[in-house]
Write a protein that holds these residues in place. Sequence first.
Motif, PDB file in Angstrom:
ATOM      1  N   TYR A  80      13.853  16.213  -9.387  1.00  0.00           N
ATOM      2  CA  TYR A  80      13.126  16.948  -8.429  1.00  0.00           C
ATOM      3  C   TYR A  80      13.613  17.326  -7.396  1.00  0.00           C
ATOM      4  CZ  TYR A  80       9.811  14.397 -11.340  1.00  0.00           C
ATOM      5  OH  TYR A  80       8.970  13.778 -12.635  1.00  0.00           O
ATOM      6  N   SER A  81      13.324  18.590  -6.840  1.00  0.00           N
ATOM      7  CA  SER A  81      13.706  19.196  -5.702  1.00  0.00           C
ATOM      8  C   SER A  81      12.808  18.632  -4.527  1.00  0.00           C
ATOM      9  CB  SER A  81      13.480  20.669  -5.633  1.00  0.00           C
ATOM     10  OG  SER A  81      14.414  21.158  -6.827  1.00  0.00           O
ATOM     11  N   TYR A  82      11.594  18.364  -4.899  1.00  0.00           N
ATOM     12  CA  TYR A  82      10.751  17.822  -3.647  1.00  0.00           C
ATOM     13  C   TYR A  82       9.559  17.194  -4.442  1.00  0.00           C
ATOM     14  CZ  TYR A  82       9.429  18.616   1.219  1.00  0.00           C
ATOM     15  OH  TYR A  82       9.057  18.485   2.640  1.00  0.00           O
ATOM     16  N   ILE A  83       8.964  16.335  -3.696  1.00  0.00           N
ATOM     17  CA  ILE A  83       7.889  15.505  -4.253  1.00  0.00           C
ATOM     18  C   ILE A  83       6.725  15.686  -3.312  1.00  0.00           C
ATOM     19  CG2 ILE A  83       6.980  13.186  -4.842  1.00  0.00           C
ATOM     20  CD1 ILE A  83       9.803  12.589  -5.639  1.00  0.00           C
ATOM     21  N   VAL A  84       5.508  15.915  -3.555  1.00  0.00           N
ATOM     22  CA  VAL A  84       4.309  15.797  -2.859  1.00  0.00           C
ATOM     23  C   VAL A  84       3.379  14.674  -3.238  1.00  0.00           C
ATOM     24  CG1 VAL A  84       2.039  17.314  -2.169  1.00  0.00           C
ATOM     25  CG2 VAL A  84       4.426  18.401  -2.697  1.00  0.00           C
ATOM     26  N   ASP A  85       3.046  13.972  -2.202  1.00  0.00           N
ATOM     27  CA  ASP A  85       2.015  12.887  -2.534  1.00  0.00           C
ATOM     28  C   ASP A  85       0.792  12.975  -2.054  1.00  0.00           C
ATOM     29  OD1 ASP A  85       0.839  10.167  -2.566  1.00  0.00           O
ATOM     30  OD2 ASP A  85       1.799   9.709  -0.628  1.00  0.00           O
ATOM     31  N   ALA A  86      -0.055  12.929  -2.975  1.00  0.00           N
ATOM     32  CA  ALA A  86      -1.555  12.995  -2.623  1.00  0.00           C
ATOM     33  C   ALA A  86      -2.530  11.995  -3.448  1.00  0.00           C
ATOM     34  CB  ALA A  86      -2.122  14.111  -3.121  1.00  0.00           C
ATOM     35  N   ILE A  87      -1.682  10.712  -3.467  1.00  0.00           N
ATOM     36  CA  ILE A  87      -2.063   9.450  -4.082  1.00  0.00           C
ATOM     37  C   ILE A  87      -3.233   8.747  -2.986  1.00  0.00           C
ATOM     38  CG2 ILE A  87      -1.629   7.221  -5.102  1.00  0.00           C
ATOM     39  CD1 ILE A  87       1.373   8.500  -5.654  1.00  0.00           C
ATOM     40  N   ASP A  88      -4.227   8.140  -3.534  1.00  0.00           N
ATOM     41  CA  ASP A  88      -4.999   7.325  -2.767  1.00  0.00           C
ATOM     42  C   ASP A  88      -4.744   5.860  -2.631  1.00  0.00           C
ATOM     43  OD1 ASP A  88      -6.655   9.824  -2.211  1.00  0.00           O
ATOM     44  OD2 ASP A  88      -7.871   9.601  -3.565  1.00  0.00           O
ATOM     45  N   SER A  89      -3.795   5.662  -3.295  1.00  0.00           N
ATOM     46  CA  SER A  89      -3.489   4.226  -3.440  1.00  0.00           C
ATOM     47  C   SER A  89      -2.332   3.763  -2.264  1.00  0.00           C
ATOM     48  CB  SER A  89      -3.207   3.707  -4.695  1.00  0.00           C
ATOM     49  OG  SER A  89      -2.213   2.562  -4.840  1.00  0.00           O
ATOM     50  N   VAL A  90      -2.515   2.829  -1.475  1.00  0.00           N
ATOM     51  CA  VAL A  90      -1.080   2.493  -0.685  1.00  0.00           C
ATOM     52  C   VAL A  90       0.045   2.015  -1.572  1.00  0.00           C
ATOM     53  CG1 VAL A  90      -0.478   0.963   1.263  1.00  0.00           C
ATOM     54  CG2 VAL A  90      -2.631   1.901   1.260  1.00  0.00           C
ATOM     55  N   THR A  91      -0.298   1.327  -2.670  1.00  0.00           N
ATOM     56  CA  THR A  91       0.742   0.690  -3.504  1.00  0.00           C
ATOM     57  C   THR A  91       1.546   1.987  -4.229  1.00  0.00           C
ATOM     58  OG1 THR A  91      -0.530   0.189  -5.304  1.00  0.00           O
ATOM     59  CG2 THR A  91      -0.162  -1.319  -3.809  1.00  0.00           C
ATOM     60  N   GLY A  92       0.959   3.017  -4.550  1.00  0.00           N
ATOM     61  CA  GLY A  92       1.321   4.077  -5.317  1.00  0.00           C
ATOM     62  C   GLY A  92       2.089   4.697  -4.272  1.00  0.00           C
ATOM     63  N   LYS A  93       1.692   4.884  -3.073  1.00  0.00           N
ATOM     64  CA  LYS A  93       2.250   5.808  -1.973  1.00  0.00           C
ATOM     65  C   LYS A  93       3.728   5.108  -1.632  1.00  0.00           C
ATOM     66  CE  LYS A  93      -1.323   8.304   0.444  1.00  0.00           C
ATOM     67  NZ  LYS A  93      -0.935   9.393   0.272  1.00  0.00           N
ATOM     68  N   LEU A  94       3.616   3.792  -1.505  1.00  0.00           N
ATOM     69  CA  LEU A  94       4.845   3.094  -1.203  1.00  0.00           C
ATOM     70  C   LEU A  94       5.834   3.023  -2.152  1.00  0.00           C
ATOM     71  CD1 LEU A  94       3.220  -0.048   0.497  1.00  0.00           C
ATOM     72  CD2 LEU A  94       4.384   1.814   1.796  1.00  0.00           C
ATOM     73  N   GLU A  95       5.529   3.241  -3.439  1.00  0.00           N
ATOM     74  CA  GLU A  95       6.293   3.147  -4.411  1.00  0.00           C
ATOM     75  C   GLU A  95       7.069   4.267  -4.836  1.00  0.00           C
ATOM     76  OE1 GLU A  95       8.723   1.642  -7.575  1.00  0.00           O
ATOM     77  OE2 GLU A  95       7.453   0.468  -6.075  1.00  0.00           O
ATOM     78  N   LEU A  96       6.037   5.372  -4.327  1.00  0.00           N
ATOM     79  CA  LEU A  96       6.672   6.805  -4.352  1.00  0.00           C
ATOM     80  C   LEU A  96       7.831   6.953  -3.207  1.00  0.00           C
ATOM     81  CD1 LEU A  96       6.434   9.297  -6.086  1.00  0.00           C
ATOM     82  CD2 LEU A  96       4.468  10.087  -4.524  1.00  0.00           C
TER      83      LEU A  96
END
Length: 147
Positions: free
Chosen positions: A23-39
């Motif tokens: 990937y060149s860039y990642i956009v996070d629009a996850i509603d879960s803290v655990t998912g956001k942190l892992e990303l």
Amino acid sequence: AEIRCYTTFFTPQTADAFDFTQYSYIVDAIDSVTGKLELAVRAQEAGVPLISCMGAGNKLDPSAFQVADIYETSVCPLARVMRRELKRRGIGRLKVVYSREPPLAPVEPPEPNAQGRPVPGSAAFVPAAAGLIAAGEVVRDLAGIRL
């Protein structure tokens, strides 16, 4: 340019399905803290820029969104949790879209989620505005344009 969309809910358990080095860039629009942190951890390990949208629930003012480093945010309860957890994981910076608008109290008590916490209400135009701001940042970053 190529945009890849996945119908997988990103969690620490599904993270291995993604090759972040592609990937060149990642956009996070996850509603879960655990998912956001892992990303955030995976993006840092892969050396890929990430922009993360913070809380848009219980907000009505799309003009209150700003782009900043997570450690420069205020007001947003989700950003506060993310700052603490990112620091524990050794992540020293993260570009975010966040709102300085204090969350509004709901007129009626919201239904609790599986963890027993109330689910924040959302006005369709508020998260959409955060997404548009994030998209603009990605385009400018990839094009090397600073305003």
